[in-house]
Motif scaffolding. Sequence first.
Motif, PDB file in Angstrom:
ATOM      1  N   PRO A 113      38.275  60.915  92.736  1.00 41.84           N
ATOM      2  CA  PRO A 113      37.463  59.954  92.919  1.00 41.84           C
ATOM      3  C   PRO A 113      36.920  60.602  94.259  1.00 41.84           C
ATOM      4  O   PRO A 113      37.256  60.328  95.350  1.00 41.84           O
ATOM      5  N   ALA A 114      35.341  60.022  94.455  1.00 38.25           N
ATOM      6  CA  ALA A 114      34.650  60.214  95.388  1.00 38.25           C
ATOM      7  C   ALA A 114      33.266  58.774  94.638  1.00 38.25           C
ATOM      8  O   ALA A 114      33.334  58.559  94.034  1.00 38.25           O
ATOM      9  N   GLN A 115      33.156  58.065  96.057  1.00 33.59           N
ATOM     10  CA  GLN A 115      32.221  56.844  96.244  1.00 33.59           C
ATOM     11  C   GLN A 115      30.976  57.603  95.993  1.00 33.59           C
ATOM     12  O   GLN A 115      30.624  58.132  96.751  1.00 33.59           O
ATOM     13  N   ILE A 116      30.066  57.957  95.194  1.00 32.41           N
ATOM     14  CA  ILE A 116      28.698  58.421  94.564  1.00 32.41           C
ATOM     15  C   ILE A 116      27.958  57.099  94.141  1.00 32.41           C
ATOM     16  O   ILE A 116      28.838  55.857  92.700  1.00 32.41           O
ATOM     17  N   ASN A 117      27.003  57.508  93.545  1.00 36.81           N
ATOM     18  CA  ASN A 117      26.146  56.672  92.340  1.00 36.81           C
ATOM     19  C   ASN A 117      25.674  57.772  91.496  1.00 36.81           C
ATOM     20  O   ASN A 117      24.831  59.306  92.229  1.00 36.81           O
ATOM     21  N   VAL A 118      25.879  57.925  90.737  1.00 36.20           N
ATOM     22  CA  VAL A 118      26.333  59.212  89.659  1.00 36.20           C
ATOM     23  C   VAL A 118      25.086  59.794  89.368  1.00 36.20           C
ATOM     24  O   VAL A 118      24.853  60.871  89.588  1.00 36.20           O
ATOM     25  N   TYR A 174      21.949  56.972 101.272  1.00 34.56           N
ATOM     26  CA  TYR A 174      22.241  56.700 100.786  1.00 34.56           C
ATOM     27  C   TYR A 174      24.249  56.083 100.890  1.00 34.56           C
ATOM     28  O   TYR A 174      24.829  55.345 100.319  1.00 34.56           O
ATOM     29  N   HIS A 175      24.731  56.880 100.852  1.00 40.84           N
ATOM     30  CA  HIS A 175      26.423  58.046 100.238  1.00 40.84           C
ATOM     31  C   HIS A 175      26.688  57.720 102.023  1.00 40.84           C
ATOM     32  O   HIS A 175      28.276  57.970 101.853  1.00 40.84           O
ATOM     33  N   GLN A 176      26.062  57.146 103.165  1.00 43.42           N
ATOM     34  CA  GLN A 176      26.640  57.819 104.039  1.00 43.42           C
ATOM     35  C   GLN A 176      27.598  59.143 104.220  1.00 43.42           C
ATOM     36  O   GLN A 176      28.908  58.918 105.259  1.00 43.42           O
ATOM     37  N   GLY A 177      26.669  59.682 103.975  1.00 50.80           N
ATOM     38  CA  GLY A 177      27.197  61.503 103.942  1.00 50.80           C
ATOM     39  C   GLY A 177      26.430  62.069 104.577  1.00 50.80           C
ATOM     40  O   GLY A 177      26.107  61.918 105.521  1.00 50.80           O
ATOM     41  N   LYS A 178      26.986  62.909 104.910  1.00 45.83           N
ATOM     42  CA  LYS A 178      26.913  64.307 105.483  1.00 45.83           C
ATOM     43  C   LYS A 178      25.836  65.538 104.481  1.00 45.83           C
ATOM     44  O   LYS A 178      26.543  66.507 103.707  1.00 45.83           O
ATOM     45  N   PHE A 234      24.820  75.450 100.986  1.00 48.86           N
ATOM     46  CA  PHE A 234      25.399  73.743 101.870  1.00 48.86           C
ATOM     47  C   PHE A 234      26.018  73.186 101.260  1.00 48.86           C
ATOM     48  O   PHE A 234      27.097  73.278 100.163  1.00 48.86           O
ATOM     49  N   ARG A 235      26.656  72.418 102.605  1.00 46.24           N
ATOM     50  CA  ARG A 235      27.839  71.460 102.151  1.00 46.24           C
ATOM     51  C   ARG A 235      27.568  70.322 102.327  1.00 46.24           C
ATOM     52  O   ARG A 235      26.329  69.154 102.808  1.00 46.24           O
ATOM     53  N   VAL A 236      28.035  69.477 100.850  1.00 45.75           N
ATOM     54  CA  VAL A 236      27.675  68.067 101.239  1.00 45.75           C
ATOM     55  C   VAL A 236      28.768  67.678 101.992  1.00 45.75           C
ATOM     56  O   VAL A 236      30.142  67.658 101.125  1.00 45.75           O
ATOM     57  N   LEU A 237      28.742  66.609 102.628  1.00 45.66           N
ATOM     58  CA  LEU A 237      30.396  65.797 102.689  1.00 45.66           C
ATOM     59  C   LEU A 237      30.064  64.153 102.109  1.00 45.66           C
ATOM     60  O   LEU A 237      29.114  63.548 102.164  1.00 45.66           O
ATOM     61  N   LEU A 238      31.308  63.606 101.305  1.00 43.68           N
ATOM     62  CA  LEU A 238      31.041  62.365 101.050  1.00 43.68           C
ATOM     63  C   LEU A 238      32.741  61.432 101.063  1.00 43.68           C
ATOM     64  O   LEU A 238      33.162  62.143 100.971  1.00 43.68           O
ATOM     65  N   LYS A 239      32.320  59.823 100.697  1.00 45.67           N
ATOM     66  CA  LYS A 239      33.651  59.966 101.087  1.00 45.67           C
ATOM     67  C   LYS A 239      34.177  59.950 100.833  1.00 45.67           C
ATOM     68  O   LYS A 239      34.029  59.200  99.398  1.00 45.67           O
ATOM     69  N   GLY A 240      35.530  59.563  99.829  1.00 50.16           N
ATOM     70  CA  GLY A 240      36.450  60.171  99.136  1.00 50.16           C
ATOM     71  C   GLY A 240      36.987  58.322  98.350  1.00 50.16           C
ATOM     72  O   GLY A 240      36.653  57.635  99.211  1.00 50.16           O
TER      73      GLY A 240
END
Length: 394
Positions: free
Chosen positions: A282-287, A370-374, A388-394
């Motif tokens: 899982p990852a912390q996202i808003n689908v 909104y996702h505190q990612g990069k 392109f790279r998307v970094l998300l919190k797991g």
Amino acid sequence: MLPIYDQKSRIKLMVLAGAILIAAATVIYTNVLVQRLSEREQQQIDLYARTLRFIISSEVDDANTSFVSNEIISANKTIPVVLTDGEGNIVDSKNVALPRNASAQATADFLHRQVAVMKTLHPPIVVELGGGLRNYIYYQDSQLLNQLRTYPLVQLAVIGCLGVMAYFSFSYSRRAEQNRVWVGLAKETAHQLGTPLSSLMAWHTYLKDSEKWQNEPIVDELGKDVRRLEIITERFSNIGSVPILKPENILQATKNAIAYLQSRVSKKVVFEITTELPTDLPAQINVPLFDWVIENICKNAVDAMDGKGHITLHLRRSTKGKDLIALDITDNGKGIPKSKLESVFLPGYTTKKRGWGLGLALAKRIIENYHQGKLYVRWSEVGKGTTFRVLLKG
């Protein structure tokens, strides 16, 4: 291509040039003042020397000698001066901060050290006493002159601090203004979509219930588009609000986003999804917002490939943190010149004849705000493609 930001860049350059001119004028003017004060102090020391010669050689009465001494020699209250004889012995000193409670020998040693420093600053002034005897006057710049020399540096530091504070204040206010514009535009778009969407939903229900259109694929596709419009309206409604992030299967969310997009772009575009992660991670996202990011990046990739090419989406762990998930989206399109890598995320930047240039800017805002990612360009080479790279919190 991007006049509003070009204009802002020119304004920044003009402000910087103005600051440099002010700094240069300050330094030049201060140097003029320093030079004048230095010349004045030199004249004062010369007068001091001439006064000593007058007193030593004068045959006038003590009253006149005392008057000259008080009015000229004692008038010097700022310039440190040490008087020595021809053998280097200390005769007198003035305006030198002597150590407190020191013995006579310690005081003499201190003054000798001061004389050594003064020799490096100014040549001594010779006072002829007659009969081959002479005294030497050693001096150094006053504290006021030294402070005036350092004044431009202090002023430049203050101007620099004020400039930094002004820059951050301007940037903050500009971002706040941009946010208000984004939110207002999004809310108005959601409102405008509401009426035709309701009508389309009613038409879809009518067609689905009609015997004439039973089992027609177009009705199912229309239903998918209606649901997509609902999602888009929800996206715009959520702009400006704090989205709810949930632990979602990141691989499945990526597949779902591509599944809808794949049927609506050129058949000559091949999508491939690969992963180095567990399939249920899982990852912390808003689908809905995450889908929007994937859609915007991939649509830009399709345009960069002129509707023909290969897009790879690869999931992996980020080396920047064990709890970060990296999604690399790679195309084999035209690539981005190095000079434009920082500009691709600016609102209004576009290489297309048609388009607002808001897709990547919006994607970056969704991921980072909104996702505190990069979201950034990991790699790009003209004629070969872009990642392109998307970094998300797991």
